[in-house]
Design a protein around this motif. Structure first.
Motif, short mmCIF file in Angstrom:
data_model
loop_
_atom_site.label_atom_id
_atom_site.label_comp_id
_atom_site.label_asym_id
_atom_site.label_seq_id
_atom_site.Cartn_x
_atom_site.Cartn_y
_atom_site.Cartn_z
N SER A 51 4.82 -65.80 -22.63
CA SER A 51 5.88 -64.90 -23.10
C SER A 51 7.14 -65.08 -22.26
O SER A 51 7.07 -65.24 -21.04
N VAL A 52 8.30 -65.02 -22.91
CA VAL A 52 9.57 -65.06 -22.18
C VAL A 52 10.20 -63.67 -22.11
O VAL A 52 11.13 -63.45 -21.33
N ARG A 53 9.70 -62.75 -22.92
CA ARG A 53 10.18 -61.37 -22.88
C ARG A 53 9.05 -60.47 -23.36
O ARG A 53 8.30 -60.83 -24.26
N VAL A 54 8.93 -59.31 -22.72
CA VAL A 54 7.91 -58.34 -23.10
C VAL A 54 8.57 -56.96 -23.16
O VAL A 54 9.33 -56.58 -22.26
N GLN A 55 8.27 -56.22 -24.20
CA GLN A 55 8.70 -54.83 -24.32
C GLN A 55 7.45 -53.97 -24.44
O GLN A 55 6.59 -54.22 -25.29
N VAL A 56 7.37 -52.96 -23.59
CA VAL A 56 6.21 -52.07 -23.60
C VAL A 56 6.69 -50.67 -23.95
O VAL A 56 7.57 -50.12 -23.27
N ASN A 57 6.14 -50.11 -25.01
CA ASN A 57 6.44 -48.74 -25.43
C ASN A 57 5.18 -47.90 -25.27
O ASN A 57 4.14 -48.24 -25.83
N ILE A 58 5.30 -46.81 -24.52
CA ILE A 58 4.13 -46.00 -24.17
C ILE A 58 4.35 -44.56 -24.62
O ILE A 58 5.39 -43.96 -24.33
N TRP B 59 7.80 -61.97 -27.07
CA TRP B 59 8.52 -63.12 -27.61
C TRP B 59 7.92 -64.36 -26.96
O TRP B 59 7.95 -64.50 -25.72
N ALA B 60 7.37 -65.27 -27.77
CA ALA B 60 6.68 -66.44 -27.23
C ALA B 60 6.63 -67.54 -28.27
O ALA B 60 6.61 -67.26 -29.48
N ALA B 61 6.61 -68.78 -27.81
CA ALA B 61 6.50 -69.92 -28.73
C ALA B 61 5.14 -69.93 -29.41
O ALA B 61 5.02 -70.36 -30.56
N ASP B 62 4.11 -69.46 -28.72
CA ASP B 62 2.75 -69.42 -29.27
C ASP B 62 2.23 -67.99 -29.20
O ASP B 62 1.56 -67.60 -28.25
N PRO B 63 2.55 -67.18 -30.20
CA PRO B 63 2.13 -65.78 -30.14
C PRO B 63 0.61 -65.62 -30.14
O PRO B 63 0.09 -64.65 -29.59
N GLY B 64 -0.10 -66.57 -30.74
CA GLY B 64 -1.55 -66.48 -30.77
C GLY B 64 -2.16 -66.46 -29.38
O GLY B 64 -3.12 -65.73 -29.12
N ALA B 65 -1.60 -67.27 -28.48
CA ALA B 65 -2.12 -67.31 -27.12
C ALA B 65 -1.90 -65.98 -26.40
O ALA B 65 -2.76 -65.51 -25.65
N VAL B 66 -0.75 -65.37 -26.66
CA VAL B 66 -0.47 -64.08 -26.03
C VAL B 66 -1.38 -62.99 -26.59
O VAL B 66 -1.90 -62.15 -25.85
N VAL B 67 -1.60 -63.01 -27.90
CA VAL B 67 -2.49 -62.02 -28.51
C VAL B 67 -3.91 -62.15 -27.95
O VAL B 67 -4.56 -61.15 -27.63
N THR B 68 -4.39 -63.38 -27.80
CA THR B 68 -5.71 -63.60 -27.22
C THR B 68 -5.79 -63.03 -25.80
O THR B 68 -6.77 -62.38 -25.43
N ALA B 69 -4.72 -63.25 -25.03
CA ALA B 69 -4.69 -62.74 -23.67
C ALA B 69 -4.66 -61.21 -23.65
O ALA B 69 -5.32 -60.56 -22.84
N LEU B 70 -3.88 -60.62 -24.56
CA LEU B 70 -3.82 -59.16 -24.64
C LEU B 70 -5.17 -58.57 -25.05
O LEU B 70 -5.61 -57.55 -24.50
N GLU B 71 -5.82 -59.19 -26.03
CA GLU B 71 -7.13 -58.69 -26.47
C GLU B 71 -8.12 -58.70 -25.30
O GLU B 71 -8.91 -57.76 -25.14
N SER B 72 -8.08 -59.75 -24.50
CA SER B 72 -8.97 -59.82 -23.35
C SER B 72 -8.64 -58.76 -22.32
O SER B 72 -9.52 -58.07 -21.79
N HIS B 73 -7.35 -58.59 -22.05
CA HIS B 73 -6.91 -57.63 -21.02
C HIS B 73 -7.18 -56.19 -21.45
O HIS B 73 -7.50 -55.34 -20.61
#
Length: 221
Positions: free
Chosen positions: A26-33, A58-72
């Motif tokens: 990711s090059v940018r992350v927005q967290v809303n809580i 925001w990422a070139a490969d959103p799938g990789a970020v989603v996989t990482a988020l699911e794990s976390h």
């Protein structure tokens, strides 16, 4: 965009989540809580369990970020790829500090009797200026959902974020910008409600009041 539904997030542990997103590209992350500062604001829950936070990356490969988020987050997310429009795009600090605002995030569903093109036209073309004119928003982002990125993802067709002054948390005049004038409040609410009814945003939606935190990761190696 990922809706978090069963893991508790706070500003204190958001930093670890941002690091996970950064490591996944990711090059940018927005967290809303949905946290204490906005807890008095109105929320609408269709999903069970409800949405407690939203993570936008925001990422070139959103799938990789989603996989990482699911794990976390132990799989407690539903994610979508979206196309973003920003009719109101104010400067936002990107250092992880809390934006001084009520950030309302609405998850919209297209009525069955409207085809997608007509629904998008009524929302993006007809409604946008009405929303800006009748509310006290200083930030307005429309996200058109293109496809789900997780298994079993709930149906969502659009995701809207609107930034209001913090006084809007508990003051309806501050929410609509009617300056204490009841007749003006009634006029604005009528225009707004009539407009959202035309594309089904008066029903079958989730509205999540949140605090917003932005992180610009573009400078990281």
């Amino acid at each position: 965009m990922a809706a978090v539904r069963s893991s508790e997030l706070s500003r204190d542990n958001a930093a670890a989540l941002v690091e996970v997103c950064a490591a996944a590209g990711s090059v940018r992350v927005q967290v809303n809580i949905s946290d204490e500062p906005v807890s008095p604001a109105m929320r609408i829950d269709q999903l069970d369990p409800p949405i407690v936070a939203v993570v936008t990356v925001w990422a070139a490969d959103p799938g990789a970020v989603v996989t990482a988020l699911e794990s976390h987050l132990d799989g407690a997310i539903a994610a979508w790829e979206v196309t973003e429009r920003t009719p109101l795009n104010p400067p936002i600090p990107a250092d992880g500090t809390r934006v001084d605002a009520l950030s309302n995030i609405a998850f919209l569903r297209r009525p069955a009797d409207l085809d997608r093109d007509e629904w998008l036209s009524r929302w993006l073309d007809d409604h946008t200026q009405v929303a800006i004119d009748t509310q006290s928003t200083f930030g307005y982002v429309q996200n058109v959902v293109e496809r789900p990125l997780t298994d079993g993802t709930p149906l969502v067709d659009g995701i809207v974020e609107e930034l209001f002054p913090m006084t809007a948390v508990s003051d309806i005049h501050a929410f609509y910008g009617s300056a204490g004038d009841q007749a003006e409040l009634d006029r604005r609410m009528t225009l707004m409600l009539n407009s959202i009814a035309r594309f089904g945003a008066d029903r079958d939606l989730d509205v999540v009041p949140t605090s917003r935190y932005d992180f610009d990761l573009g400078g990281r190696s």
